[in-house]
Write an enzyme that holds these catalytic residues in place. Sequence first.
Site, mmCIF file in Angstrom:
data_model
loop_
_atom_site.group_PDB
_atom_site.id
_atom_site.type_symbol
_atom_site.label_atom_id
_atom_site.label_comp_id
_atom_site.label_asym_id
_atom_site.label_seq_id
_atom_site.Cartn_x
_atom_site.Cartn_y
_atom_site.Cartn_z
ATOM 1 N N LEU A 40 -11.595 15.006 -26.170
ATOM 2 C CA LEU A 40 -11.679 13.556 -26.015
ATOM 3 C C LEU A 40 -10.624 13.006 -25.065
ATOM 4 O O LEU A 40 -10.831 11.956 -24.452
ATOM 5 C CB LEU A 40 -11.532 12.879 -27.391
ATOM 6 C CG LEU A 40 -12.557 13.309 -28.453
ATOM 7 C CD1 LEU A 40 -12.308 12.570 -29.755
ATOM 8 C CD2 LEU A 40 -13.980 13.057 -27.963
ATOM 9 N N GLN A 41 -9.497 13.699 -24.944
ATOM 10 C CA GLN A 41 -8.408 13.208 -24.088
ATOM 11 C C GLN A 41 -7.975 14.321 -23.135
ATOM 12 O O GLN A 41 -7.584 15.400 -23.581
ATOM 13 C CB GLN A 41 -7.215 12.762 -24.946
ATOM 14 C CG GLN A 41 -6.058 12.199 -24.119
ATOM 15 C CD GLN A 41 -4.904 11.762 -25.006
ATOM 16 O OE1 GLN A 41 -4.968 11.849 -26.220
ATOM 17 N NE2 GLN A 41 -3.830 11.308 -24.388
ATOM 18 N N GLU A 58 -0.065 20.468 -24.197
ATOM 19 C CA GLU A 58 -0.089 21.928 -24.383
ATOM 20 C C GLU A 58 -0.867 22.327 -25.637
ATOM 21 O O GLU A 58 -1.524 23.362 -25.664
ATOM 22 C CB GLU A 58 1.338 22.485 -24.459
ATOM 23 C CG GLU A 58 1.355 24.008 -24.526
ATOM 24 C CD GLU A 58 2.736 24.613 -24.350
ATOM 25 O OE1 GLU A 58 2.902 25.783 -24.730
ATOM 26 O OE2 GLU A 58 3.639 23.929 -23.833
ATOM 27 N N ARG A 60 -3.585 20.855 -26.818
ATOM 28 C CA ARG A 60 -5.004 20.824 -26.445
ATOM 29 C C ARG A 60 -5.355 22.035 -25.581
ATOM 30 O O ARG A 60 -6.421 22.643 -25.730
ATOM 31 C CB ARG A 60 -5.314 19.523 -25.691
ATOM 32 C CG ARG A 60 -5.461 18.296 -26.587
ATOM 33 C CD ARG A 60 -5.337 16.998 -25.801
ATOM 34 N NE ARG A 60 -3.947 16.627 -25.590
ATOM 35 C CZ ARG A 60 -3.549 15.775 -24.656
ATOM 36 N NH1 ARG A 60 -4.427 15.225 -23.829
ATOM 37 N NH2 ARG A 60 -2.275 15.480 -24.532
#
Length: 661
Positions: A40-41, A58, A60
């Site tokens: 999502l980001q 990091e 993610r």
Amino acid sequence: MEIKQLPVSSVKPSPMNPRKTFDQAEIQELSENIEMQGLLQPITVRPSGTGYEIVCGERRFRAISILKEKEDAENVKRLAAHRKKSDKFQTISAIVREMTDEEAFDAMITENLQRKDVDPIEEAFAFGQLAKTGKTAEEIATRFGKSIRFVTERIKLNTLIPELMLAVKDDRMPVVAAMIICKLDEAQQQQYYSSFNESYQGFTKSSAQNFVNNLFMDLDKSPWYDSDDKADEDFAGGCERACSQCNLNTANHGCLFYEMKPENSGRCTDREKFQDKMKAFMIHEVERQSDLIVKCGEPLEYGRTVLALKIESYDSESIRAQKESVRELFTERGYEVVDPNKVFMSKCYYRNNDERTLSMIKSGEVYRVLNLFNYSTQKVSEEFWYVKRASTANPQSKESAPTGLPANVIALLDSLKRENDGLKNKLVTECAKTMSAHSAPDNSPLSEIEKKIFCLIELQSNFKLRKSLGIEMVCPVSSYYEYYEKHPDIFNKCVRAFLQSKVALGNNPELSISEPHLDDLGAQWCPEEYEKTKGKVRANHSEAVSKIVGQLVDLGYTPDGKPIIEKENAAGNGIIEAVRNIKAKHPDALAIVRDGDFYMLFNEDAEKAAPILGLNQAPWHLDSQQNQCGFSHKDLDEMVRKLIKAGQRVAICEQLEDPKN
């Protein structure tokens, strides 16, 4: 702001990231959420060499890497079945920005300090790094919504020795205790760590404060200033001078201005004189009650008081030596000094003015004791201890113990009771030792009594076995006998439960000796889960090795601990040349080249082999243009078997010629 899709393999974590610890379970959970909902980001990266370096995100990236690894493994099966490869997690959404080292580091710190679960030590490191760049405590406090005091105190945590930093990170030491100890120098911190690391007190606010008080001889915390009798503040024993009149007291050092005079009572600056006064005040405290206190050889009559000192098994050598010194000090003066744990039943924790305490003093149920040591400090403190009952057969008897017995007689009677009570257990243990020493294993079939004893022992000790059989978790020993009498055929199940408890739990000698056969046992018990675990362990190992190797390279060293010099570049050229020679002779084979204790594959060969072997790929430390994966020489046979089983041909170069400059 442009968001790009970057190959995951082109992105790498930044060695500057102040966050050094990641919860693997949380990252696994995040990867599962991303698999269901997508990322999502996007992460934020900056160009670095031929790839990109992570500035923010990091966690993610690590979660996406797990999904990529999973997808790579599935793609191997897809290709084998002539199906199209999946590329859902081969790229990651990223915002690419040109940033200087200072700008990137500032962004990393900002992201980490905005986390809810920020580690106090990492927070201290981040604030410290910002301070080094010229930021004031006020600027840092305003930026992150903290008080100036909070920021300055966090920065002080950077002075902790590594052992205590780890204790804070592992929640074995509260921040409030760390704040007290971080103000000490390295030697003093090491002394505190050695004194309380294995102590039952541990790293607490109390142990830290007591340690500092004793270390710096704070007069406000001394027994004569802490006494209820304010006249004790003028006590002059031991050094023949009251602290208020002593030039060794920091409060009495000359000041040009009144407002600079210390608010407290000051600190003593002579340790020897301070210790002498401590002992003199203890003697003063005891001797002003001398008429009530039991002398050597006298009985413990009701209405009197006895001196007590406990030497515990967990006491450090220095504490034990101090206690022995205090014992000698008072025995030489004719006082009886007892160990209350041996003479009395247990300590009474009601206050001395509590109605219950006063009532038990009158009835003779408790005895007054002056304890000569409080934790790690020499100090006289009043306590009350429950008197032992007269009936040894019935500890709950209301009959009070007889009077007129000396302390050493009470201790001997107690020892006699322990000897009698321990006879049964001693018979069992000593006779068992004899059986073990005078019997040897043989190949004869097990007798029924041998099977029965084995099953009873396993029923008692194995929680999982009892649960599977429906036996209550807490039950009398007789329940095990009853169960076995009803189910004498459970021998095989008990043996298998014993085997599972030895092999399948933790790292122990039994697990080590079983290692050559664990694959066969795993194939019998849980083949799919066993292979999945092996792959996960190898992947984590490969990730850890790659990370460490990358950090070594950043510092200018090879995995062998040697400085990276031009000769190594020549060695790197030699390895690549060896790969070219192998590929020229065997174009359809995977080229594996040995470099020290590692075997390595490069570029296209690495891309084919990594998913099969469960390895991660990374730029080579000798030449970042070359993509590589590798494994230890100990794993060669197993890795080759996997590659051949997957339908790959293999060509191995075991030794290179010495590279020429």
